[in-house]
Design an enzyme around this catalytic site. Structure first.
Site, mmCIF file in Angstrom:
data_model
loop_
_atom_site.group_PDB
_atom_site.id
_atom_site.type_symbol
_atom_site.label_atom_id
_atom_site.label_comp_id
_atom_site.label_asym_id
_atom_site.label_seq_id
_atom_site.Cartn_x
_atom_site.Cartn_y
_atom_site.Cartn_z
ATOM 1 N N ILE A 1 0.842 -1.201 0.000
ATOM 2 C CA ILE A 1 0.000 0.000 0.000
ATOM 3 C C ILE A 1 0.877 1.252 0.000
ATOM 4 O O ILE A 1 1.788 1.385 0.806
ATOM 5 C CB ILE A 1 -0.914 0.007 1.241
ATOM 6 C CG1 ILE A 1 -1.857 -1.208 1.217
ATOM 7 C CG2 ILE A 1 -1.734 1.285 1.309
ATOM 8 C CD1 ILE A 1 -2.588 -1.440 2.527
ATOM 9 N N GLY B 1 2.896 3.215 -5.093
ATOM 10 C CA GLY B 1 2.794 3.980 -6.349
ATOM 11 C C GLY B 1 2.462 3.112 -7.546
ATOM 12 O O GLY B 1 2.806 3.456 -8.687
ATOM 13 N N THR C 1 -0.468 2.288 -9.131
ATOM 14 C CA THR C 1 -1.362 2.847 -10.140
ATOM 15 C C THR C 1 -0.692 3.979 -10.909
ATOM 16 O O THR C 1 -0.844 4.104 -12.124
ATOM 17 C CB THR C 1 -2.664 3.346 -9.492
ATOM 18 O OG1 THR C 1 -3.280 2.257 -8.791
ATOM 19 C CG2 THR C 1 -3.634 3.880 -10.540
ATOM 20 N N TYR D 1 -10.682 -1.002 8.202
ATOM 21 C CA TYR D 1 -9.621 -0.314 8.928
ATOM 22 C C TYR D 1 -10.009 0.007 10.368
ATOM 23 O O TYR D 1 -9.156 0.221 11.218
ATOM 24 C CB TYR D 1 -9.201 0.956 8.183
ATOM 25 C CG TYR D 1 -8.317 0.661 6.992
ATOM 26 C CD1 TYR D 1 -7.063 0.101 7.173
ATOM 27 C CD2 TYR D 1 -8.732 0.906 5.692
ATOM 28 C CE1 TYR D 1 -6.237 -0.197 6.090
ATOM 29 C CE2 TYR D 1 -7.920 0.618 4.604
ATOM 30 C CZ TYR D 1 -6.674 0.064 4.817
ATOM 31 O OH TYR D 1 -5.867 -0.231 3.749
ATOM 32 N N ASP E 1 -2.304 -2.658 -12.720
ATOM 33 C CA ASP E 1 -1.674 -2.132 -11.510
ATOM 34 C C ASP E 1 -1.786 -3.103 -10.329
ATOM 35 O O ASP E 1 -1.702 -2.696 -9.173
ATOM 36 C CB ASP E 1 -2.232 -0.745 -11.150
ATOM 37 C CG ASP E 1 -3.689 -0.771 -10.709
ATOM 38 O OD1 ASP E 1 -4.327 -1.846 -10.766
ATOM 39 O OD2 ASP E 1 -4.200 0.294 -10.296
#
Length: 207
Positions: free
Chosen positions: A13, A16, A18, A47, A86
């Protein structure tokens, strides 16, 4: 028929993925497949309470990515056309193995293999590896509200899980080329020379 270039950009996460996939798509003039992230209705809840919402979150991602890659196979790979994504479908296991437990994890593994074992797999992977501080800075910069209070221990574990996953893919799929990009030192957004070096490597591979 020999498969054409299927490039996947991967990393934890905030790495970069994408951004780099989009930049390469524009540079190489090939279509890009972007994963659905913010549309996942379980992200905020995940989360806030990982144990409670992991299965719902992972199943949503798995089903959406399965559909995307099934379509990608029909539109591009079956026609020997290049494409860039991606993500790699294997990322589903990276996350699920960390967040799911017991019966839910066993069920997820079965569903994952049922859906993905016959999907087309990338033959080129760009693995963006970055340290925790770099990832945290990039996560803060892009400003997704649900990521701002992320457990740093969880993110650090993901970095280690991704290293293991790339080693596993390299051993299991020797025909796959994996290029590791040091995202801590290489800034392909702010430094055009850094991006040019990456693009040059990819051009060599797909030539």
């Amino acid at each position: 028929m020999k498969q054409g270039p299927f490039i996947a950009v991967e990393g934890p996460i905030g790495a970069g993925k994408t951004t780099l996939a989009t930049m390469l798509s524009n540079e190489l003039h090939i279509p890009v497949v972007k994963e659905i992230v913010e549309e996942n209705p379980f992200l905020d809840k995940f989360y806030q309470n990982i144990d409670e919402w992991s299965f719902q979150l992972e199943m949503f991602f798995l089903c959406n990515r399965y559909k995307q890659l099934e379509d990608t196979g029909l539109q591009y790979i079956a026609k020997n056309k290049p494409v860039i994504s991606d993500y790699h479908i294997y990322k589903n296991l990276i996350f699920a193995e960390r967040t799911l437990k017991g019966v839910q994890r066993d069920k997820y593994r079965q569903i994952y293999h049922l859906l993905t074992d016959d999907l087309p797999k990338p033959n080129i992977i760009l693995y963006i590896r970055a340290d925790l501080d770099t990832l945290l800075k990039r996560i803060k910069k892009r400003g997704r509200s649900f990521e701002q209070n992320m457990d740093t221990a969880y993110l650090q574990q993901l970095i280690e899980d991704y290293d293991e996953a790339m080693s596993s893919i390299a051993a299991r799929e020797p025909s796959t080329t994996i290029i590791t990009i040091d995202g801590t030192k290489i800034d392909f957004v702010e430094n055009p020379e850094h991006f040019a070096q990456i693009a040059s490597q990819v051009k060599e591979l797909i030539r």
